[in-house]
Design an enzyme around this catalytic site. Structure first.
Site, short mmCIF file in Angstrom:
data_model
loop_
_atom_site.label_atom_id
_atom_site.label_comp_id
_atom_site.label_asym_id
_atom_site.label_seq_id
_atom_site.Cartn_x
_atom_site.Cartn_y
_atom_site.Cartn_z
N LYS A 69 -22.89 27.49 10.82
CA LYS A 69 -23.31 28.21 11.83
C LYS A 69 -22.02 28.34 11.62
O LYS A 69 -21.78 29.11 13.08
CB LYS A 69 -24.13 27.65 12.12
CG LYS A 69 -26.04 27.37 11.92
CD LYS A 69 -26.75 26.90 12.85
CE LYS A 69 -28.12 26.65 12.08
NZ LYS A 69 -29.21 26.22 12.98
N PRO A 121 -27.92 32.71 16.64
CA PRO A 121 -27.46 33.49 16.04
C PRO A 121 -27.51 32.01 14.43
O PRO A 121 -27.71 31.01 14.73
CB PRO A 121 -26.23 33.66 15.96
CG PRO A 121 -26.13 32.83 17.32
CD PRO A 121 -26.66 32.89 18.29
N GLU A 122 -28.53 32.62 13.53
CA GLU A 122 -28.10 31.36 12.56
C GLU A 122 -27.97 32.20 11.05
O GLU A 122 -26.65 33.14 11.55
CB GLU A 122 -29.58 31.53 11.95
CG GLU A 122 -30.54 30.32 13.21
CD GLU A 122 -31.83 30.58 12.97
OE1 GLU A 122 -32.25 30.14 11.86
OE2 GLU A 122 -33.40 30.60 14.43
N ARG A 142 -39.35 20.35 18.38
CA ARG A 142 -38.93 22.13 18.18
C ARG A 142 -40.27 22.99 18.26
O ARG A 142 -41.11 22.15 17.56
CB ARG A 142 -38.07 21.95 16.69
CG ARG A 142 -36.59 21.51 17.53
CD ARG A 142 -36.00 22.03 18.14
NE ARG A 142 -34.93 21.31 18.38
CZ ARG A 142 -34.69 20.51 19.48
NH1 ARG A 142 -35.60 20.53 19.92
NH2 ARG A 142 -33.29 19.97 19.84
#
Length: 260
Positions: free
Chosen positions: A54, A2-3, A250
């Site tokens: 977050k 989740p962001e 990433r």
DNA sequence: AGTTTGACCCGGACGC
DNA sequence: TGCGTCCGGGTCAAAC
């Protein structure tokens, strides 16, 4: 994972369900992800539930409870069920139970006395009034890193993670390897607009549907990433195959033609 | 001091 | 099938 948009929705729905209710005695299963004393939670009233970057932030009497889901953490609000293998703590709330856990134990739960100790380093929220074109422009000039890393830096802008960083750069037509300082005025404007547009679109659509990390988001529709995790698929604009590279370790997805 | 790399952690994907 | 290995992801600490 989740962001900002997913957490914003989760927080809003959690607030509706638990605000003004009283916490019961916590059932501690795996204390490793917990810092602070969870026994302090018992009998406290939930005054509010907010999001900071977050983080999920629950205000209680005098103390704060904070959750960070990282990659695989989850928060479910359920009628009682037996703890499963990944549950770390269960918080009774007036007949229901918040199950917090993470199969990989990277998520965190903190009990803190002062909110400042948690959030002082976080950058501006991209949905807030404080996030202006000027702020973005000035921040970019200070940075020597690439633009992808910049977007994910929580100390500058809080809430953007790997998925939305790729989506924002695609919408802005900016190559993720570009040095921050190389963006011209038009590109900075485009980036600013794209940050807001992508996050707002995701928010409106109920976030990206990833592995289930909560039952607090009900969605009939969802945000569909245009490039993220779509290596080899056709770019929605020019049909060039999407490319995947590594930036800062990433996975980074972009269209080599649209994002030069 | 700013930036990059490694550690954290372990389920799942992959290879033999 | 079963075991071993490797990868990913956000954040922080350590290294550069």
């Amino acid at each position: 994972m989740p962001e900002l948009p997913e957490l914003e929705i989760l927080v809003s729905n959690l607030r509706d369900r638990v605000k003004d209710k009283r916490l019961g005695r916590p059932i501690i299963i795996n204390p490793r992800v917990i810092s602070g004393d969870p026994n302090l939670l018992e009998d406290r009233i939930i005054k509010d539930v907010k999001r900071r970057g977050k983080w999920v932030l629950i205000s209680l009497d005098k103390i704060y409870l904070a959750f960070h889901l990282r990659l695989n953490g989850y928060i479910f609000l359920l009628e009682y069920r037996e703890p499963d293998d990944y549950d770390c703590i269960i918080l009774p709330v007036d007949g229901e139970y918040i199950h917090f856990g993470d199969p990989r134990r990277l998520a965190q739960m903190k009990i803190v006395n002062e909110i400042e100790s948690l959030i002082e380093e976080l950058g501006v929220d991209p949905l807030s009034q404080d996030f202006t074109l000027e702020y973005l422009s000035k921040s970019l000039k200070k940075k020597r890193s690439n633009i992808k890393t910049f977007l994910m830096d929580q100390d500058i802008i809080s809430g953007i993670g790997n998925t939305y960083a790729d989506e924002i750069l695609f919408l802005a037509k900016i190559n993720p390897t570009r040095p921050c300082q190389s963006l011209d005025e038009e590109e900075v404007k485009s980036l600013y607009k794209s940050i807001k547009d992508i996050l707002e679109e995701a928010l409106k659509l109920g976030g990206t549907s990833t592995e289930e990390f909560t039952n607090l988001i009900s969605r009939d529709k969802s945000f569909e990433p245009r490039v993220h995790r779509r290596e080899g698929e056709a770019c929605p604009i020019c049909e060039t195959p999407i490319v995947m590279i590594k930036i800062g370790g990433r996975g980074t997805y972009y269209c080599p033609k649209c994002q030069r």
